[in-house]
Design an enzyme around this catalytic site. Sequence first.
Site, PDB file in Angstrom:
ATOM      1  N   SER A  45       0.803  -1.380  -0.047  1.00 46.12           N
ATOM      2  CA  SER A  45      -0.004   0.074  -0.005  1.00 46.12           C
ATOM      3  C   SER A  45       0.796   1.301   0.135  1.00 46.12           C
ATOM      4  O   SER A  45       0.593   2.351  -0.754  1.00 46.12           O
ATOM      5  CB  SER A  45      -0.874  -0.035   1.219  1.00 46.12           C
ATOM      6  OG  SER A  45      -0.218  -0.184   2.274  1.00 46.12           O
ATOM      7  N   GLU A  46       1.910   1.238   0.681  1.00 47.97           N
ATOM      8  CA  GLU A  46       3.014   2.164   0.553  1.00 47.97           C
ATOM      9  C   GLU A  46       4.497   1.647   0.672  1.00 47.97           C
ATOM     10  O   GLU A  46       4.745   0.818   1.560  1.00 47.97           O
ATOM     11  CB  GLU A  46       2.817   3.614   1.918  1.00 47.97           C
ATOM     12  CG  GLU A  46       1.763   4.326   1.505  1.00 47.97           C
ATOM     13  CD  GLU A  46       0.352   3.699   2.384  1.00 47.97           C
ATOM     14  OE1 GLU A  46      -0.847   4.456   2.003  1.00 47.97           O
ATOM     15  OE2 GLU A  46       0.286   2.829   2.873  1.00 47.97           O
ATOM     16  N   THR A  47       5.216   2.445   0.130  1.00 43.46           N
ATOM     17  CA  THR A  47       6.808   2.514   0.132  1.00 43.46           C
ATOM     18  C   THR A  47       7.265   3.762   0.239  1.00 43.46           C
ATOM     19  O   THR A  47       6.932   4.797  -0.198  1.00 43.46           O
ATOM     20  CB  THR A  47       7.311   2.023  -0.993  1.00 43.46           C
ATOM     21  OG1 THR A  47       6.573   0.721  -1.189  1.00 43.46           O
ATOM     22  CG2 THR A  47       8.677   1.781  -1.063  1.00 43.46           C
TER      23      THR A  47
END
Length: 278
Positions: A45-47
Site C-alpha cells: 500500500s505504501e513504500t
Amino acid sequence: MLREFAQVDVFSSVPVRGNPVAVVVDAAGVSDAEMAAFARWTNLSETTFILPADDERADYRLRIFTPAGELPFAGHPTLGSAHAWSAAGGTPRGETIVQECGAGLVDIRVDGDRFAFAAPPLTRSGPVAQETLAQVAGALGIGVDAIVDAAWVANGPNWIGLLLDSAQAVLDLRPDLAAMGGHEVGVVGPYTNSVAGEPNYEVRAFAPGQGVPEDPITGSLNAGLAMWLRAAHGAPASYIAAQGTVLDRVGRVFVDDDGERIWIGGHTATVIAGTVQL
C-alpha cells in the site's frame, strides 16, 4: 547502488498480522522515477524513502509512494519509517522525532513499545454531497439510510468518513470496488459494551484509485476519523480501533487525545532487513 532497506509491520503486536511498509532508509540520490518504480514493484500500500531534511527543525524528510503515485502524508508509513530510522541509529534532536513530509512537519513520540504520530490538521472537512454519498453507498452495497453520518476527513489522502451503527455492519460490507471510482472511503462502526483493552470501533479503508483495494490498517484515516468522532460523536479521549479483521490481520490503532493534540499509535516491528539495489 546498495541501500539500507527494511520492511516494517505496523499497528499489530502479532507478527506479520499488521500493515507492512517498505522503507528505503538512505534514499539520497534516488530519482522520482526510481522511487515510483520501486513502489510499484513492492506492490505494498505504501513504500517510503528517508532523505536528509530540508527543514532544520526536522530529523529527516520522508517521501511516501503508493503503487499509483505519491502522497503528502500517510500514517502507517510514518510510524514504520520512524521505527526503521530509529533502528538504523537515528536519534531525534528533541523530545519527539520530527518528520518532514509533503504535509509539513509531523511529531512522532515513542510510547514504550509503540510509536505514535500527532494527527495533522484536516485539509478538508465538512459534509459530503448527496450525489457522492449515493455513489459510495451503492459501491458498499448499502443504502444511504444505513449511514449514520458522513464527513470529509482528508489529511493527505482525500478520505470520506462514514459512520455506521455498529462494528458488525462494517465487517459485513462486501464492496464493489470498481463502482467506488476514485473515492477514498473509510468506514467506522462502534462496538457496544467493549471493555478496557478491547476495541471500541471497527474500521475499514478502501482506496482502489490509489492501487489499494482495501488497506489493512490505516493511520491517516484513523487520525481523520478520530478528529471527527471526538468533535461530533463523543468518542472517548482514548480508545482503540480494530482494522484489518476481514483480511485476517490483527490491527490495533491506539488513539489518545491529550487535550492539545490527538496521537495515533501502534506497535511496530522489523520483519525484513537488508539492502536494496537502487
